[in-house]
Design a protein around this motif. Sequence first.
Motif, PDB file in Angstrom:
ATOM      1  N   GLY A 205       3.482  -4.449  -0.684  1.00 49.36           N
ATOM      2  CA  GLY A 205       2.948  -4.634  -2.035  1.00 49.36           C
ATOM      3  C   GLY A 205       1.663  -5.442  -1.991  1.00 49.36           C
ATOM      4  O   GLY A 205       1.420  -6.177  -1.043  1.00 49.36           O
ATOM      5  N   GLY A 206       0.866  -5.293  -3.017  1.00 47.57           N
ATOM      6  CA  GLY A 206      -0.430  -5.962  -3.056  1.00 47.57           C
ATOM      7  C   GLY A 206      -1.490  -5.093  -2.388  1.00 47.57           C
ATOM      8  O   GLY A 206      -1.163  -4.137  -1.688  1.00 47.57           O
ATOM      9  N   PHE A 207      -2.730  -5.394  -2.628  1.00 45.91           N
ATOM     10  CA  PHE A 207      -3.809  -4.568  -2.078  1.00 45.91           C
ATOM     11  C   PHE A 207      -5.093  -5.373  -2.081  1.00 45.91           C
ATOM     12  O   PHE A 207      -5.184  -6.420  -2.733  1.00 45.91           O
ATOM     13  CB  PHE A 207      -4.013  -3.315  -2.937  1.00 45.91           C
TER      14      PHE A 207
ATOM     15  N   ARG B 123      -6.036 -12.925   1.074  1.00 48.07           N
ATOM     16  CA  ARG B 123      -6.065 -12.518  -0.324  1.00 48.07           C
ATOM     17  C   ARG B 123      -5.638 -13.707  -1.153  1.00 48.07           C
ATOM     18  O   ARG B 123      -4.522 -14.200  -1.047  1.00 48.07           O
ATOM     19  CB  ARG B 123      -5.124 -11.356  -0.537  1.00 48.07           C
TER      20      ARG B 123
ATOM     21  N   LYS C 271      -9.236   6.798  -1.128  1.00 45.65           N
ATOM     22  CA  LYS C 271      -8.702   5.629  -1.828  1.00 45.65           C
ATOM     23  C   LYS C 271      -9.605   4.413  -1.647  1.00 45.65           C
ATOM     24  O   LYS C 271     -10.017   4.124  -0.530  1.00 45.65           O
ATOM     25  CB  LYS C 271      -7.325   5.272  -1.271  1.00 45.65           C
TER      26      LYS C 271
ATOM     27  N   GLU D  32      -3.768  -0.878   0.889  1.00 49.42           N
ATOM     28  CA  GLU D  32      -2.534  -1.438   0.358  1.00 49.42           C
ATOM     29  C   GLU D  32      -1.745  -2.138   1.447  1.00 49.42           C
ATOM     30  O   GLU D  32      -1.654  -1.659   2.562  1.00 49.42           O
ATOM     31  CB  GLU D  32      -1.710  -0.339  -0.316  1.00 49.42           C
TER      32      GLU D  32
ATOM     33  N   ARG E 112      -8.611   1.388  -2.195  1.00 52.96           N
ATOM     34  CA  ARG E 112      -7.796   0.215  -1.891  1.00 52.96           C
ATOM     35  C   ARG E 112      -7.084   0.325  -0.556  1.00 52.96           C
ATOM     36  O   ARG E 112      -6.591   1.388  -0.205  1.00 52.96           O
ATOM     37  CB  ARG E 112      -6.708   0.053  -2.958  1.00 52.96           C
TER      38      ARG E 112
ATOM     39  N   ASN F  82      -4.314  10.104  -0.549  1.00 53.18           N
ATOM     40  CA  ASN F  82      -3.526   8.920  -0.191  1.00 53.18           C
ATOM     41  C   ASN F  82      -4.206   8.077   0.869  1.00 53.18           C
ATOM     42  O   ASN F  82      -3.730   7.010   1.223  1.00 53.18           O
ATOM     43  CB  ASN F  82      -2.152   9.339   0.341  1.00 53.18           C
TER      44      ASN F  82
ATOM     45  N   GLU G 189      -9.398  -4.367  -2.457  1.00 54.09           N
ATOM     46  CA  GLU G 189     -10.366  -3.302  -2.719  1.00 54.09           C
ATOM     47  C   GLU G 189     -11.278  -3.230  -1.491  1.00 54.09           C
ATOM     48  O   GLU G 189     -12.286  -3.898  -1.421  1.00 54.09           O
ATOM     49  CB  GLU G 189     -11.129  -3.666  -3.995  1.00 54.09           C
TER      50      GLU G 189
ATOM     51  N   TYR H 211      -3.418 -10.857   5.724  1.00 56.68           N
ATOM     52  CA  TYR H 211      -3.196  -9.532   6.309  1.00 56.68           C
ATOM     53  C   TYR H 211      -3.874  -9.559   7.664  1.00 56.68           C
ATOM     54  O   TYR H 211      -5.072  -9.775   7.755  1.00 56.68           O
ATOM     55  CB  TYR H 211      -3.800  -8.470   5.398  1.00 56.68           C
TER      56      TYR H 211
END
Length: 262
Positions: free
Chosen positions: A160-162, A58, A152, A156, A154, A148, A164, A67
Amino acid sequence: MKLSQPTEKRLPGRPKEASEAELLRYEALWVDTFRGLRDGNPEIETEVPAGSSMFIKRSGPGQEQLYIEGFGKPPRVIRQPKFSTTPDELRSWRSRVQKEQDQFEEAMLDPAPVRAKVAAIPSERRLWEALKRADNATRVRRIYSQSNIWLKPRLEFPGGGFIEHWPFRRILYRDAEAFCLAKLDPRYPGRDQRKSGDYRRVEYLARVMAGLTVRLAPSTAVEMLRKMKHTEQCICWRCLMQIAPRFPISLARYLAEGNWFR
Ligand SMILES: [Zn+2]
């Protein structure tokens, strides 16, 4: 799926073959979404390539993140140190990224698979049932927002952060009204009480959503996907799974027996 026709026969504008292939691809993605919403994924043990299964870098404004997800292991997130601005710091970050990426690619090429557990993903059955009952756009959008997991768009990151990862899912929110209208169509198997009935609904709604995703009217998409010819050479997701139309077993039966990509 039809193989390409000679170029000169194509009508002006978007080639038909491309939109058919795209429609078919989104059909699979939407089947995955609705089936997951209904049933989730069980924990399975499978032969997987040693090493990681997902590598996402990312970048963009701010710190970079890596990730890395491996089967049977918790995902790893590696963040670029804050304030790494000197040439040395940037160089050392670049080489770290490169090293992780090389390791990942090496593992993907490693022919020795390992047996590993793939974690279960829970269903959101309540939302699936609600989606079938929803008769207006507001309800559909509320259901979408309550999800959830399966609706979705995204992915995640744990800290924190994600990214798409499933952008097409936003179409359910955008075209919530068209989704409701499509359930009024006589082709929607709303009252099919058989064990596989719900999976016929999954298939129909996936076709509707695939159409909306590529900006085709739902009824057009449903018909196109129903009538699509799959040749002997076809390697689309249906033919790879050996299901209809080229093979005798229907998608609904296949899903009712608990099969799907894992
Ligand atoms: Zn095919």
